[in-house]
Design a protein around this motif. Structure first.
Motif, PDB file in Angstrom:
ATOM      1  N   LEU A   1      78.961 -33.441 191.280  1.00  0.00           N
ATOM      2  CA  LEU A   1      79.407 -34.412 190.709  1.00  0.00           C
ATOM      3  C   LEU A   1      78.987 -35.569 190.546  1.00  0.00           C
ATOM      4  O   LEU A   1      78.546 -36.297 189.379  1.00  0.00           O
ATOM      5  CB  LEU A   1      80.932 -34.385 190.421  1.00  0.00           C
ATOM      6  CG  LEU A   1      82.074 -33.476 190.054  1.00  0.00           C
ATOM      7  CD1 LEU A   1      83.355 -33.609 190.227  1.00  0.00           C
ATOM      8  CD2 LEU A   1      81.790 -32.971 188.326  1.00  0.00           C
ATOM      9  N   VAL A   2      78.605 -36.493 191.495  1.00  0.00           N
ATOM     10  CA  VAL A   2      77.892 -37.506 191.472  1.00  0.00           C
ATOM     11  C   VAL A   2      76.743 -37.362 191.247  1.00  0.00           C
ATOM     12  O   VAL A   2      76.310 -38.510 190.460  1.00  0.00           O
ATOM     13  CB  VAL A   2      78.008 -38.083 193.089  1.00  0.00           C
ATOM     14  CG1 VAL A   2      77.200 -39.472 193.174  1.00  0.00           C
ATOM     15  CG2 VAL A   2      79.354 -38.506 193.487  1.00  0.00           C
ATOM     16  N   VAL A   3      75.916 -36.529 191.272  1.00  0.00           N
ATOM     17  CA  VAL A   3      74.537 -36.159 190.758  1.00  0.00           C
ATOM     18  C   VAL A   3      74.492 -35.810 189.419  1.00  0.00           C
ATOM     19  O   VAL A   3      73.780 -36.427 188.663  1.00  0.00           O
ATOM     20  CB  VAL A   3      73.741 -35.285 191.646  1.00  0.00           C
ATOM     21  CG1 VAL A   3      72.534 -34.700 191.083  1.00  0.00           C
ATOM     22  CG2 VAL A   3      73.756 -35.628 193.258  1.00  0.00           C
ATOM     23  N   ALA A   4      75.473 -34.800 188.953  1.00  0.00           N
ATOM     24  CA  ALA A   4      75.405 -34.539 187.656  1.00  0.00           C
ATOM     25  C   ALA A   4      75.629 -35.643 186.480  1.00  0.00           C
ATOM     26  O   ALA A   4      75.419 -35.545 185.529  1.00  0.00           O
ATOM     27  CB  ALA A   4      76.170 -33.338 187.398  1.00  0.00           C
ATOM     28  N   VAL A   5      76.944 -36.469 187.010  1.00  0.00           N
ATOM     29  CA  VAL A   5      77.610 -37.296 185.900  1.00  0.00           C
ATOM     30  C   VAL A   5      76.388 -38.265 185.449  1.00  0.00           C
ATOM     31  O   VAL A   5      76.274 -38.478 184.246  1.00  0.00           O
ATOM     32  CB  VAL A   5      78.660 -37.841 186.440  1.00  0.00           C
ATOM     33  CG1 VAL A   5      79.203 -39.035 185.533  1.00  0.00           C
ATOM     34  CG2 VAL A   5      79.759 -36.996 186.588  1.00  0.00           C
TER      35      VAL A   5
ATOM     36  N   MET B   1      73.915 -36.598 183.248  1.00  0.00           N
ATOM     37  CA  MET B   1      74.504 -36.020 181.902  1.00  0.00           C
ATOM     38  C   MET B   1      74.709 -37.143 180.965  1.00  0.00           C
ATOM     39  O   MET B   1      74.735 -37.188 179.732  1.00  0.00           O
ATOM     40  CB  MET B   1      75.757 -35.316 182.102  1.00  0.00           C
ATOM     41  CG  MET B   1      75.541 -34.049 182.784  1.00  0.00           C
ATOM     42  SD  MET B   1      74.432 -32.705 182.201  1.00  0.00           S
ATOM     43  CE  MET B   1      75.283 -32.346 180.760  1.00  0.00           C
ATOM     44  N   ALA B   2      74.897 -38.431 181.342  1.00  0.00           N
ATOM     45  CA  ALA B   2      75.093 -39.693 180.700  1.00  0.00           C
ATOM     46  C   ALA B   2      73.861 -40.158 180.222  1.00  0.00           C
ATOM     47  O   ALA B   2      73.749 -41.210 179.432  1.00  0.00           O
ATOM     48  CB  ALA B   2      75.806 -40.529 181.567  1.00  0.00           C
ATOM     49  N   GLN B   3      72.728 -40.112 180.882  1.00  0.00           N
ATOM     50  CA  GLN B   3      71.442 -40.567 180.129  1.00  0.00           C
ATOM     51  C   GLN B   3      71.052 -40.169 178.867  1.00  0.00           C
ATOM     52  O   GLN B   3      71.352 -39.348 178.071  1.00  0.00           O
ATOM     53  CB  GLN B   3      70.215 -40.027 181.168  1.00  0.00           C
ATOM     54  CG  GLN B   3      70.379 -40.628 182.411  1.00  0.00           C
ATOM     55  CD  GLN B   3      69.219 -39.966 183.413  1.00  0.00           C
ATOM     56  OE1 GLN B   3      68.168 -39.438 183.033  1.00  0.00           O
ATOM     57  NE2 GLN B   3      69.136 -40.096 184.615  1.00  0.00           N
TER      58      GLN B   3
ATOM     59  N   GLN C   1      62.841 -34.425 172.811  1.00  0.00           N
ATOM     60  CA  GLN C   1      62.950 -33.837 174.245  1.00  0.00           C
ATOM     61  C   GLN C   1      64.250 -32.877 174.585  1.00  0.00           C
ATOM     62  O   GLN C   1      64.017 -31.745 175.037  1.00  0.00           O
ATOM     63  CB  GLN C   1      63.051 -34.977 175.216  1.00  0.00           C
ATOM     64  CG  GLN C   1      62.875 -34.550 176.740  1.00  0.00           C
ATOM     65  CD  GLN C   1      62.658 -35.773 177.608  1.00  0.00           C
ATOM     66  OE1 GLN C   1      62.349 -36.961 177.486  1.00  0.00           O
ATOM     67  NE2 GLN C   1      63.247 -35.765 179.029  1.00  0.00           N
ATOM     68  N   LEU C   2      65.373 -33.238 173.793  1.00  0.00           N
ATOM     69  CA  LEU C   2      66.316 -32.481 173.968  1.00  0.00           C
ATOM     70  C   LEU C   2      66.086 -31.216 173.347  1.00  0.00           C
ATOM     71  O   LEU C   2      66.787 -30.126 173.710  1.00  0.00           O
ATOM     72  CB  LEU C   2      67.563 -32.907 173.451  1.00  0.00           C
ATOM     73  CG  LEU C   2      68.955 -32.564 173.882  1.00  0.00           C
ATOM     74  CD1 LEU C   2      69.306 -32.349 175.120  1.00  0.00           C
ATOM     75  CD2 LEU C   2      70.073 -33.245 173.243  1.00  0.00           C
ATOM     76  N   ALA C   3      65.453 -31.194 172.044  1.00  0.00           N
ATOM     77  CA  ALA C   3      65.102 -29.892 171.249  1.00  0.00           C
ATOM     78  C   ALA C   3      64.239 -28.906 172.073  1.00  0.00           C
ATOM     79  O   ALA C   3      64.262 -27.859 171.969  1.00  0.00           O
ATOM     80  CB  ALA C   3      64.507 -30.178 169.933  1.00  0.00           C
TER      81      ALA C   3
ATOM     82  N   ARG D   1      70.718 -30.135 178.069  1.00  0.00           N
ATOM     83  CA  ARG D   1      70.856 -31.609 178.398  1.00  0.00           C
ATOM     84  C   ARG D   1      70.372 -31.733 180.025  1.00  0.00           C
ATOM     85  O   ARG D   1      69.597 -32.596 180.212  1.00  0.00           O
ATOM     86  CB  ARG D   1      72.145 -31.994 178.135  1.00  0.00           C
ATOM     87  CG  ARG D   1      72.213 -33.574 178.674  1.00  0.00           C
ATOM     88  CD  ARG D   1      73.470 -34.244 178.094  1.00  0.00           C
ATOM     89  NE  ARG D   1      73.170 -34.612 176.624  1.00  0.00           N
ATOM     90  CZ  ARG D   1      72.652 -35.670 176.264  1.00  0.00           C
ATOM     91  NH1 ARG D   1      71.837 -36.229 177.060  1.00  0.00           N
ATOM     92  NH2 ARG D   1      72.511 -35.663 174.957  1.00  0.00           N
ATOM     93  N   VAL D   2      70.745 -30.841 180.785  1.00  0.00           N
ATOM     94  CA  VAL D   2      70.437 -30.740 182.032  1.00  0.00           C
ATOM     95  C   VAL D   2      68.986 -30.687 182.438  1.00  0.00           C
ATOM     96  O   VAL D   2      68.390 -31.290 183.071  1.00  0.00           O
ATOM     97  CB  VAL D   2      71.170 -29.647 183.003  1.00  0.00           C
ATOM     98  CG1 VAL D   2      70.598 -29.568 184.432  1.00  0.00           C
ATOM     99  CG2 VAL D   2      72.622 -29.915 182.938  1.00  0.00           C
ATOM    100  N   TYR D   3      68.237 -29.879 181.645  1.00  0.00           N
ATOM    101  CA  TYR D   3      66.702 -29.600 181.800  1.00  0.00           C
ATOM    102  C   TYR D   3      66.121 -30.893 181.188  1.00  0.00           C
ATOM    103  O   TYR D   3      65.232 -31.272 181.766  1.00  0.00           O
ATOM    104  CB  TYR D   3      66.448 -28.276 180.969  1.00  0.00           C
ATOM    105  CG  TYR D   3      66.417 -26.989 181.610  1.00  0.00           C
ATOM    106  CD1 TYR D   3      65.718 -26.900 182.821  1.00  0.00           C
ATOM    107  CD2 TYR D   3      67.493 -26.298 181.329  1.00  0.00           C
ATOM    108  CE1 TYR D   3      65.888 -25.558 183.508  1.00  0.00           C
ATOM    109  CE2 TYR D   3      67.945 -25.123 181.917  1.00  0.00           C
ATOM    110  CZ  TYR D   3      67.372 -24.830 183.051  1.00  0.00           C
ATOM    111  OH  TYR D   3      67.393 -23.579 183.807  1.00  0.00           O
ATOM    112  N   ALA D   4      66.619 -31.239 180.004  1.00  0.00           N
ATOM    113  CA  ALA D   4      66.208 -32.600 179.288  1.00  0.00           C
ATOM    114  C   ALA D   4      65.969 -33.924 180.021  1.00  0.00           C
ATOM    115  O   ALA D   4      65.254 -34.673 180.254  1.00  0.00           O
ATOM    116  CB  ALA D   4      66.544 -32.828 178.057  1.00  0.00           C
ATOM    117  N   VAL D   5      67.254 -33.830 181.121  1.00  0.00           N
ATOM    118  CA  VAL D   5      67.058 -34.892 181.892  1.00  0.00           C
ATOM    119  C   VAL D   5      66.069 -35.054 183.086  1.00  0.00           C
ATOM    120  O   VAL D   5      65.717 -35.937 183.621  1.00  0.00           O
ATOM    121  CB  VAL D   5      68.493 -35.148 182.568  1.00  0.00           C
ATOM    122  CG1 VAL D   5      68.515 -36.012 183.586  1.00  0.00           C
ATOM    123  CG2 VAL D   5      69.417 -35.466 181.530  1.00  0.00           C
TER     124      VAL D   5
END
Length: 171
Positions: A22-26, A29-31, A37-39, A104-108
């Protein structure tokens, strides 16, 4: 006594790992991610969703719910089955929400340039073959890992016992 300690230790490790994830993911995900890039990330997710993860997950959830409720209330098994089917229908058109989150995970984690290269590869015949085979390959890899784990567990245990016996302990 030892089983209880091991169970608590495993539970603590699971909690710690979950908290760390969670500490890593939050923050990831907030970026803010540029829309292009998201597309690209979403295109990659769409190209590689051969296992229909959303549908499979919903069916598993539905089956689990059906089993639990039917076990507790066998007299309404048919009604429960119909209710599960009705609720599954409500989720039918929400696949995009999950895939957007995957994107979003990949885009980050990848730059737009890297995502473009990844998408370009998955648009090739070899990339399409890999995407199509991934689900089956992962199933095969899990089976291989399970056999390895079962075999190694016994061997490992025996070697630890032998080491302890060599040190003079009777176990």
């Amino acid at each position: 006594m030892m089983t209880g300690v091991m169970t608590r230790a495993k539970a603590l490790v699971a909690v710690a790992l979950s908290a760390a994830m969670l500490v890593v993911a939050v923050p990831a995900m907030a970026q803010e991610v540029p829309p292009e890039q998201l597309a690209l990330a979403r295109k990659y997710v769409d190209l590689t969703d051969r296992g229909a993860v959303y549908e499979v997950t919903l069916v598993e959830i539905g089956i689990g719910t059906l089993r639990q409720l039917t076990t507790q209330n066998p007299e309404i098994a048919e009604e429960t089955d119909l209710a599960v089917g009705k609720v599954l229908e409500e989720y039918k058109d929400r696949k995009g929400e999950l895939l957007d989150q995957f994107a979003r995970v990949y885009a980050v984690r990848f730059t737009a340039e890297e995502l473009q290269e990844i998408v370009a590869f998955y648009e090739t015949p070899t990339g399409q073959k890999l995407a199509q085979a991934n689900s089956e390959v992962n199933t095969d890899l899990q089976a291989v890992l399970q056999v390895f784990t079962n075999n190694t567990r016994s061997e490992f245990f025996a070697k630890v016992r032998a080491e302890l016996r060599a040190q003079g302990f009777e176990v």
